[in-house]
Design a protein around this motif. Sequence first.
Motif, short mmCIF file in Angstrom:
data_model
loop_
_atom_site.label_atom_id
_atom_site.label_comp_id
_atom_site.label_asym_id
_atom_site.label_seq_id
_atom_site.Cartn_x
_atom_site.Cartn_y
_atom_site.Cartn_z
N PHE A 164 -9.30 23.64 82.39
CA PHE A 164 -9.14 25.09 82.06
C PHE A 164 -10.58 25.68 81.46
O PHE A 164 -11.33 25.03 80.97
N ASP B 186 -12.52 21.42 79.48
CA ASP B 186 -12.12 22.76 79.00
C ASP B 186 -13.55 23.39 79.20
O ASP B 186 -14.73 22.88 79.37
N TYR C 155 -10.85 27.88 77.75
CA TYR C 155 -9.71 27.23 76.66
C TYR C 155 -10.46 26.29 75.96
O TYR C 155 -11.68 25.76 76.50
N SER D 176 0.40 31.97 78.26
CA SER D 176 -0.24 31.63 77.03
C SER D 176 -0.75 32.81 76.22
O SER D 176 -1.25 33.78 76.71
N SER E 34 -10.07 23.59 72.35
CA SER E 34 -8.90 22.85 71.34
C SER E 34 -9.40 22.32 70.05
O SER E 34 -10.72 22.39 69.81
#
Length: 397
Positions: A301, A272, A304, A330, A306
């Motif tokens: 991604f 990401d 993005y 999203s 996390s």
Amino acid sequence: MNDPARGIPLPAIDYAYLEETMLQLLAIPSPVGLTDAAVRYTAGRLEVLGIPYEITRRGAIRATLKGQAAQPARAVVAHLDTLGAMVKSLKPNGRLEIVPIGHWSARFAEGGRLTIFTDHGQVRGTCLPLKTSGHAFGGEIDTQPVGWEHVEIRVDLPVDDHAGLEAAGLNVGDWIAFDPQPEIQPDGYINSRYLDDKAAVAALLTACKAVRDHGLPLPVDVHPLLTITEEIGSGASAALHGEIAEMVSLDISIAAPGQNTSEHAATICMQDMSGPFDYHLTHKLIALAKAHGIAHRRDIFRYYRSDSAAAVEAGNDLRTALIGFGADASHAQERTHRDALEALTRLVIAYMTSEPVARRDCRSMGSLDGFTEQLCPGDMAVPATPLPAPESFLGER
């Protein structure tokens, strides 16, 4: 004979439990900073399953499923917090100016029904563009800009000025939660705001339930971790056990043009915006999905991040990976399918019951013995043309 790296055969999951948990979580407002109710609900779910847990000062949950060995321990993390908004000002026209909580576009807030949480109660309202009625503004409603400065909250109160809002108990800094509007279709499609990440939380709890219901043996301790600030970037920066060597984040995965994700499969994210995930842990998850026949896609991604990124940036030395349920739109009106949630849950169970990447990881530091290897010398490509001797790069002497 079972392959120890693969783990044990997977049991059937309790999908009715997953769906019930997801819907109940969606019914609990939990924009970042207003997560206590979701934390209490999730803690109650863990208690019913007989899974011990601890709660940090602010509300992150750290649970424990005991394994045959304490280390190298692993964490599986999902987040309870969602996007939302906050009152920025009380406007002279009796409406509210707002700012977002988390990163999302005002175009997906327009028309949304919502609840404003005041110091003393709750007020209902609607988020609208500044120019709403075509009968008053004509074509201007189609040409006005999109942005948080171009929307306002119409409160369901008999007020039309700043003083009326103030008298009603509304204040700058009041939290706002938009209605999730969940809808489940008979063919398995699920529409709602905030599937990110309440669908993944439900999948994680369902995986934990499978471990408990079927007495599944775990090679090492597993720590289900529920965070409360992922949407603003800090997420799993705290609440990790020091002995955790591997962490897999569960989150929404993006099905869109140019992406490889599907709403009918789990996604294993290779990279990401924070960079590549751990080579060995990621490929282990791919191997588990293949071995157990779990529908999956690999994807990257670009916009993005996390809980895994937050954990590493906080200085934790651990292997990280990201897996998710495929979903469309999203941070808007999200949609996924039962297939993706079942695939994600099965992959979590497969991971929990499999051997760790490297037993050597039970120590934070060690020798080369037992260290992982990505490319063996014999596997490396040999150039078609032999490289010149080092001296030839130096020119004539």
